[in-house]
Design a protein around this motif. Structure first.
Motif, mmCIF file in Angstrom:
data_model
loop_
_atom_site.group_PDB
_atom_site.id
_atom_site.type_symbol
_atom_site.label_atom_id
_atom_site.label_comp_id
_atom_site.label_asym_id
_atom_site.label_seq_id
_atom_site.Cartn_x
_atom_site.Cartn_y
_atom_site.Cartn_z
ATOM 1 N N TRP A 50 0.828 -1.199 0.000
ATOM 2 C CA TRP A 50 0.000 0.000 0.000
ATOM 3 C C TRP A 50 0.862 1.248 0.000
ATOM 4 C CZ3 TRP A 50 -0.055 3.011 4.664
ATOM 5 C CH2 TRP A 50 0.665 2.432 5.717
ATOM 6 N N ASP A 51 0.266 2.352 -0.432
ATOM 7 C CA ASP A 51 0.912 3.659 -0.485
ATOM 8 C C ASP A 51 0.417 4.452 0.723
ATOM 9 O OD1 ASP A 51 1.672 6.299 -0.980
ATOM 10 O OD2 ASP A 51 1.561 6.039 -3.144
ATOM 11 N N ASP A 52 1.349 4.969 1.531
ATOM 12 C CA ASP A 52 0.934 5.619 2.771
ATOM 13 C C ASP A 52 0.462 7.061 2.591
ATOM 14 O OD1 ASP A 52 3.335 6.775 2.218
ATOM 15 O OD2 ASP A 52 4.243 6.399 4.171
ATOM 16 N N GLU A 53 0.640 7.649 1.389
ATOM 17 C CA GLU A 53 0.277 9.055 1.219
ATOM 18 C C GLU A 53 -1.209 9.346 1.462
ATOM 19 O OE1 GLU A 53 -1.076 12.666 -0.383
ATOM 20 O OE2 GLU A 53 -1.492 10.752 -1.380
ATOM 21 N N PRO A 54 -2.154 8.532 0.968
ATOM 22 C CA PRO A 54 -3.569 8.840 1.189
ATOM 23 C C PRO A 54 -3.996 8.795 2.656
ATOM 24 C CG PRO A 54 -3.318 7.326 -0.656
ATOM 25 C CD PRO A 54 -1.993 7.398 0.037
ATOM 26 N N VAL A 55 -3.229 8.125 3.504
ATOM 27 C CA VAL A 55 -3.630 7.986 4.903
ATOM 28 C C VAL A 55 -2.652 8.696 5.850
ATOM 29 C CG1 VAL A 55 -4.929 5.844 4.590
ATOM 30 C CG2 VAL A 55 -2.460 5.728 4.993
ATOM 31 N N THR A 56 -1.970 9.713 5.346
ATOM 32 C CA THR A 56 -0.999 10.419 6.190
ATOM 33 C C THR A 56 -1.658 11.115 7.382
ATOM 34 O OG1 THR A 56 -1.161 12.295 4.659
ATOM 35 C CG2 THR A 56 0.705 10.796 4.377
ATOM 36 N N LEU A 57 -2.932 11.478 7.262
ATOM 37 C CA LEU A 57 -3.630 12.143 8.360
ATOM 38 C C LEU A 57 -4.295 11.160 9.316
ATOM 39 C CD1 LEU A 57 -5.318 15.187 6.559
ATOM 40 C CD2 LEU A 57 -3.245 15.175 7.952
ATOM 41 N N ALA A 58 -4.234 9.889 9.012
ATOM 42 C CA ALA A 58 -4.871 8.886 9.874
ATOM 43 C C ALA A 58 -4.137 8.771 11.206
ATOM 44 C CB ALA A 58 -4.890 7.529 9.172
ATOM 45 N N ALA A 59 -4.867 8.362 12.232
ATOM 46 C CA ALA A 59 -4.271 8.174 13.550
ATOM 47 C C ALA A 59 -3.255 7.040 13.519
ATOM 48 C CB ALA A 59 -5.358 7.875 14.572
ATOM 49 N N THR A 60 -2.209 7.184 14.307
ATOM 50 C CA THR A 60 -1.167 6.162 14.399
ATOM 51 C C THR A 60 -1.371 5.321 15.661
ATOM 52 O OG1 THR A 60 0.309 7.590 15.680
ATOM 53 C CG2 THR A 60 0.443 7.719 13.254
ATOM 54 N N PHE A 61 -0.550 4.272 15.791
ATOM 55 C CA PHE A 61 -0.590 3.461 17.004
ATOM 56 C C PHE A 61 -0.257 4.316 18.226
ATOM 57 C CE2 PHE A 61 1.507 0.806 20.199
ATOM 58 C CZ PHE A 61 0.542 -0.177 20.393
ATOM 59 N N GLU A 62 0.701 5.224 18.074
ATOM 60 C CA GLU A 62 1.076 6.100 19.184
ATOM 61 C C GLU A 62 -0.083 7.021 19.573
ATOM 62 O OE1 GLU A 62 3.023 5.360 16.637
ATOM 63 O OE2 GLU A 62 4.504 4.191 17.786
ATOM 64 N N ASP A 63 -0.834 7.499 18.564
ATOM 65 C CA ASP A 63 -2.017 8.312 18.860
ATOM 66 C C ASP A 63 -3.018 7.520 19.697
ATOM 67 O OD1 ASP A 63 -1.016 10.451 17.366
ATOM 68 O OD2 ASP A 63 -1.962 9.736 15.525
ATOM 69 N N GLY A 64 -3.230 6.267 19.301
ATOM 70 C CA GLY A 64 -4.153 5.415 20.050
ATOM 71 C C GLY A 64 -3.682 5.168 21.474
ATOM 72 N N MET A 65 -2.373 4.961 21.647
ATOM 73 C CA MET A 65 -1.820 4.764 22.989
ATOM 74 C C MET A 65 -2.053 5.996 23.860
ATOM 75 S SD MET A 65 -0.277 1.844 23.790
ATOM 76 C CE MET A 65 0.984 2.345 24.973
ATOM 77 N N TYR A 66 -1.844 7.175 23.277
ATOM 78 C CA TYR A 66 -2.057 8.417 24.025
ATOM 79 C C TYR A 66 -3.512 8.552 24.444
ATOM 80 C CZ TYR A 66 -3.389 13.290 24.560
ATOM 81 O OH TYR A 66 -3.967 14.449 25.009
ATOM 82 N N VAL A 67 -4.430 8.356 23.511
ATOM 83 C CA VAL A 67 -5.855 8.497 23.831
ATOM 84 C C VAL A 67 -6.262 7.509 24.916
ATOM 85 C CG1 VAL A 67 -8.197 8.214 22.924
ATOM 86 C CG2 VAL A 67 -6.500 9.459 21.588
#
Length: 211
Positions: free
Chosen positions: A161-178
């Motif tokens: 997959w190409d990561d450019e279309p989902v660059t604004l998506a939440a990351t694993f680190e974002d989920g850990m923080y929340v």
């Protein structure tokens, strides 16, 4: 049973606050309640334990503060409002429309209207229960699906997959923080005190899993 309004809606609002301000919570104070413990379908020895009301105060990393109120007992349709106040005015998001008011103005101005409609084609393959989601969340889910689809369609074999279309998506680190903020809110409700938000770093996570 269930995650309650804190997990279902509060998690998204905590993420939105970080997205809008670029700041993360360093400490929180929370109150979590379950006002309706039985219904027509849940009674007798069975009781509802998932929260239906929550109030959160957050102190952010660069001095800003945030307050969140989640109330499932307000009559009528789902309503969501985000208010951002700064030194030069305020911005308000109601549902998915953006309003603004600067110092000296007496009336809000509509800055951006959400005119995107959900088509029948977009609804295909979506479980009927998902159509009951509040419209901003439903549209967000559709955008995520479209972005993931585009990520794979950009590769000929669709094996990567190409990561450019989902660059604004939440990351694993974002989920850990929340999740860390959610845990701190529940601990604050239990103790009645402000709680620090301490996110476990990658090295500490690795030591945890190795042990």
């Amino acid at each position: 049973m269930g995650g309650g309004v804190l997990n279902m809606i509060g998690s998204h609002l905590i993420d939105i606050i970080t997205f809008l301000t670029g700041q993360k919570a360093i400490k929180v104070r929370g109150m979590v309640k379950t006002f309706v413990k039985q219904t027509e379908n849940i009674g007798g020895i069975r009781h509802i334990t998932s929260d239906d009301f929550c109030s959160i105060q957050m102190e952010l990393s660069r001095g800003a503060t945030a307050s969140i109120t989640l109330n499932t007992h307000v009559p009528g349709q789902f309503k969501q409002e985000l208010l951002v106040i700064g030194s030069e005015g305020r911005l308000v998001i109601r549902e998915a429309d953006l309003f603004g008011l600067t110092t000296g103005m007496t009336r809000e101005q509509l800055l951006m209207a959400d005119i995107q409609h959900v088509t029948e084609r977009q609804k295909q393959g979506i479980p009927p229960a998902s159509n009951e989601l509040p419209l901003p969340y439903f549209k967000g889910m559709l955008k995520l699906i479209d972005a993931l689809k585009e990520s794979f369609e950009r590769r000929k074999e669709r094996l990567s997959w190409d990561d450019e279309p989902v660059t604004l998506a939440a990351t694993f680190e974002d989920g850990m923080y929340v999740q860390t903020v959610l845990d701190a809110v529940r601990e604050s409700d239990r103790t009645g005190t402000w709680q620090p938000v301490v996110v476990v770093n990658e090295d500490e996570r690795n030591r945890f899993f190795i042990s």
